[in-house]
Design a protein around this motif. Structure first.
Motif, PDB file in Angstrom:
ATOM      1  N   PRO A  41      57.534  34.844  44.863  1.00 31.27           N
ATOM      2  CA  PRO A  41      58.997  34.654  44.128  1.00 31.27           C
ATOM      3  C   PRO A  41      58.732  34.161  42.920  1.00 31.27           C
ATOM      4  O   PRO A  41      58.096  33.323  42.545  1.00 31.27           O
ATOM      5  N   GLY A  42      59.577  34.961  42.003  1.00 33.28           N
ATOM      6  CA  GLY A  42      59.739  34.508  40.515  1.00 33.28           C
ATOM      7  C   GLY A  42      58.351  34.863  39.803  1.00 33.28           C
ATOM      8  O   GLY A  42      58.506  34.335  38.536  1.00 33.28           O
ATOM      9  N   LYS A  43      57.539  35.547  40.289  1.00 34.96           N
ATOM     10  CA  LYS A  43      56.324  35.522  39.330  1.00 34.96           C
ATOM     11  C   LYS A  43      56.090  37.317  39.245  1.00 34.96           C
ATOM     12  O   LYS A  43      56.409  37.930  40.199  1.00 34.96           O
ATOM     13  N   GLU A  44      55.206  37.590  38.455  1.00 35.19           N
ATOM     14  CA  GLU A  44      54.769  39.145  38.316  1.00 35.19           C
ATOM     15  C   GLU A  44      53.755  39.269  39.095  1.00 35.19           C
ATOM     16  O   GLU A  44      53.106  38.333  39.924  1.00 35.19           O
ATOM     17  N   ARG A  45      53.737  40.705  39.586  1.00 35.08           N
ATOM     18  CA  ARG A  45      52.720  41.201  40.422  1.00 35.08           C
ATOM     19  C   ARG A  45      51.434  40.903  39.957  1.00 35.08           C
ATOM     20  O   ARG A  45      51.172  41.164  38.540  1.00 35.08           O
ATOM     21  N   GLU A  46      50.465  40.417  40.795  1.00 32.38           N
ATOM     22  CA  GLU A  46      49.077  40.060  40.269  1.00 32.38           C
ATOM     23  C   GLU A  46      48.136  40.835  41.056  1.00 32.38           C
ATOM     24  O   GLU A  46      48.299  41.172  42.386  1.00 32.38           O
ATOM     25  N   PHE A  47      46.931  41.124  40.320  1.00 31.07           N
ATOM     26  CA  PHE A  47      45.834  41.835  41.062  1.00 31.07           C
ATOM     27  C   PHE A  47      45.198  40.955  42.082  1.00 31.07           C
ATOM     28  O   PHE A  47      44.859  39.612  41.803  1.00 31.07           O
ATOM     29  N   VAL A  48      44.610  41.310  43.071  1.00 30.24           N
ATOM     30  CA  VAL A  48      43.822  40.681  44.132  1.00 30.24           C
ATOM     31  C   VAL A  48      42.662  41.307  44.205  1.00 30.24           C
ATOM     32  O   VAL A  48      41.696  40.527  44.083  1.00 30.24           O
ATOM     33  N   ALA A  49      42.394  42.601  44.718  1.00 30.24           N
ATOM     34  CA  ALA A  49      41.114  43.228  44.856  1.00 30.24           C
ATOM     35  C   ALA A  49      41.286  44.674  44.748  1.00 30.24           C
ATOM     36  O   ALA A  49      42.191  45.133  44.764  1.00 30.24           O
ATOM     37  N   ALA A  50      40.156  45.356  44.552  1.00 30.18           N
ATOM     38  CA  ALA A  50      39.875  46.746  44.240  1.00 30.18           C
ATOM     39  C   ALA A  50      38.662  47.217  44.742  1.00 30.18           C
ATOM     40  O   ALA A  50      37.605  46.435  44.683  1.00 30.18           O
ATOM     41  N   SER A  52      36.486  50.909  44.618  1.00 29.08           N
ATOM     42  CA  SER A  52      35.915  52.309  43.979  1.00 29.08           C
ATOM     43  C   SER A  52      35.798  53.315  45.160  1.00 29.08           C
ATOM     44  O   SER A  52      35.318  53.107  46.101  1.00 29.08           O
ATOM     45  N   TRP A  53      36.317  54.357  44.908  1.00 28.05           N
ATOM     46  CA  TRP A  53      36.405  55.385  45.875  1.00 28.05           C
ATOM     47  C   TRP A  53      34.964  56.233  45.979  1.00 28.05           C
ATOM     48  O   TRP A  53      34.389  56.759  46.907  1.00 28.05           O
ATOM     49  N   ARG A  54      34.328  56.112  44.593  1.00 27.14           N
ATOM     50  CA  ARG A  54      33.057  56.920  44.625  1.00 27.14           C
ATOM     51  C   ARG A  54      31.982  55.969  44.862  1.00 27.14           C
ATOM     52  O   ARG A  54      31.086  56.069  45.778  1.00 27.14           O
ATOM     53  N   SER A  55      31.912  54.739  44.488  1.00 28.51           N
ATOM     54  CA  SER A  55      30.559  53.919  44.854  1.00 28.51           C
ATOM     55  C   SER A  55      30.805  52.727  45.769  1.00 28.51           C
ATOM     56  O   SER A  55      29.914  51.960  46.147  1.00 28.51           O
ATOM     57  N   GLY A  56      32.282  52.715  46.082  1.00 29.85           N
ATOM     58  CA  GLY A  56      32.393  51.482  47.163  1.00 29.85           C
ATOM     59  C   GLY A  56      32.122  50.087  46.293  1.00 29.85           C
ATOM     60  O   GLY A  56      32.348  48.981  46.899  1.00 29.85           O
ATOM     61  N   SER A  57      32.160  50.234  44.939  1.00 32.39           N
ATOM     62  CA  SER A  57      31.987  48.831  44.422  1.00 32.39           C
ATOM     63  C   SER A  57      33.596  48.202  44.537  1.00 32.39           C
ATOM     64  O   SER A  57      34.525  48.766  44.518  1.00 32.39           O
ATOM     65  N   THR A  58      33.437  46.673  44.465  1.00 29.05           N
ATOM     66  CA  THR A  58      34.530  45.869  44.463  1.00 29.05           C
ATOM     67  C   THR A  58      34.671  45.221  43.437  1.00 29.05           C
ATOM     68  O   THR A  58      33.889  44.791  42.621  1.00 29.05           O
ATOM     69  N   ASN A  59      36.011  44.612  43.302  1.00 29.12           N
ATOM     70  CA  ASN A  59      36.645  43.737  42.310  1.00 29.12           C
ATOM     71  C   ASN A  59      37.374  42.820  42.715  1.00 29.12           C
ATOM     72  O   ASN A  59      38.108  43.229  43.621  1.00 29.12           O
ATOM     73  N   TYR A  60      37.365  41.379  42.240  1.00 32.03           N
ATOM     74  CA  TYR A  60      38.160  40.529  42.852  1.00 32.03           C
ATOM     75  C   TYR A  60      38.888  39.605  41.882  1.00 32.03           C
ATOM     76  O   TYR A  60      38.060  39.326  40.911  1.00 32.03           O
ATOM     77  N   ALA A  61      40.093  39.297  42.206  1.00 35.42           N
ATOM     78  CA  ALA A  61      40.547  37.974  41.273  1.00 35.42           C
ATOM     79  C   ALA A  61      39.931  36.821  41.569  1.00 35.42           C
ATOM     80  O   ALA A  61      39.440  36.474  42.515  1.00 35.42           O
ATOM     81  N   ASP A  62      39.539  36.121  40.589  1.00 38.69           N
ATOM     82  CA  ASP A  62      38.871  34.824  40.687  1.00 38.69           C
ATOM     83  C   ASP A  62      39.590  33.838  41.671  1.00 38.69           C
ATOM     84  O   ASP A  62      38.643  33.318  42.463  1.00 38.69           O
ATOM     85  N   SER A  63      40.788  33.988  41.908  1.00 32.06           N
ATOM     86  CA  SER A  63      41.513  33.077  42.683  1.00 32.06           C
ATOM     87  C   SER A  63      41.285  33.336  44.417  1.00 32.06           C
ATOM     88  O   SER A  63      41.467  32.436  45.016  1.00 32.06           O
TER      89      SER A  63
END
Length: 123
Positions: A41-50, A52-63
């Motif tokens: 609430p009251g904050k912008e939408r932020e990235f959590v995790a992603a 990749s469809w090709r390699s299965g690689s992942t990426n995460y927010a530090d939090s």
């Protein structure tokens, strides 16, 4: 077009776990990168995790590194987010997203969005 529907949200005590799922329909979801974002609430939408469809690689927010795990099952057209050791600050609406071209961490990178599922963490 890709349609995304999230499930698995709810109320949990701090330190607990939840597993969010995102079911995709429409075009071949296996060729899209999958992502999770959240908006408090009251904050912008932020990235959590992603993931990749090709390699299965992942990426995460530090939090969330070390606490959350993103995964996908292309045969079932699903992307999941396992959330462990939840904290009060994880309370938000969680959105599933799909990106055709960019494996990124910005809102603008994603082409399709689900309606969101509420995650509430209590003390």
């Amino acid at each position: 077009q890709v349609q995304l529907v999230e499930s698995g949200g709810g109320l949990v005590q701090a330190g607990g776990s939840l597993r969010l799922s995102c079911a995709a329909s429409g075009r071949t979801f296996s060729s899209y990168h999958g992502g999770w974002f959240r908006q408090a609430p009251g904050k912008e939408r932020e990235f959590v995790a992603a993931i990749s469809w090709r390699s299965g690689s992942t990426n995460y927010a530090d939090s969330v590194k070390g606490r959350f795990t993103i995964s996908r099952d292309n045969a079932k057209n699903t992307v999941s987010l396992q959330m462990n050791n939840l904290k009060l600050e994880d309370t938000a609406i969680y959105y599933c997203a799909a990106a055709q071209l960019s494996f990124g961490s910005t809102v603008a990178s994603y082409d399709y969005w689900g309606q969101g599922t509420q995650v509430s963490v209590s003390s």
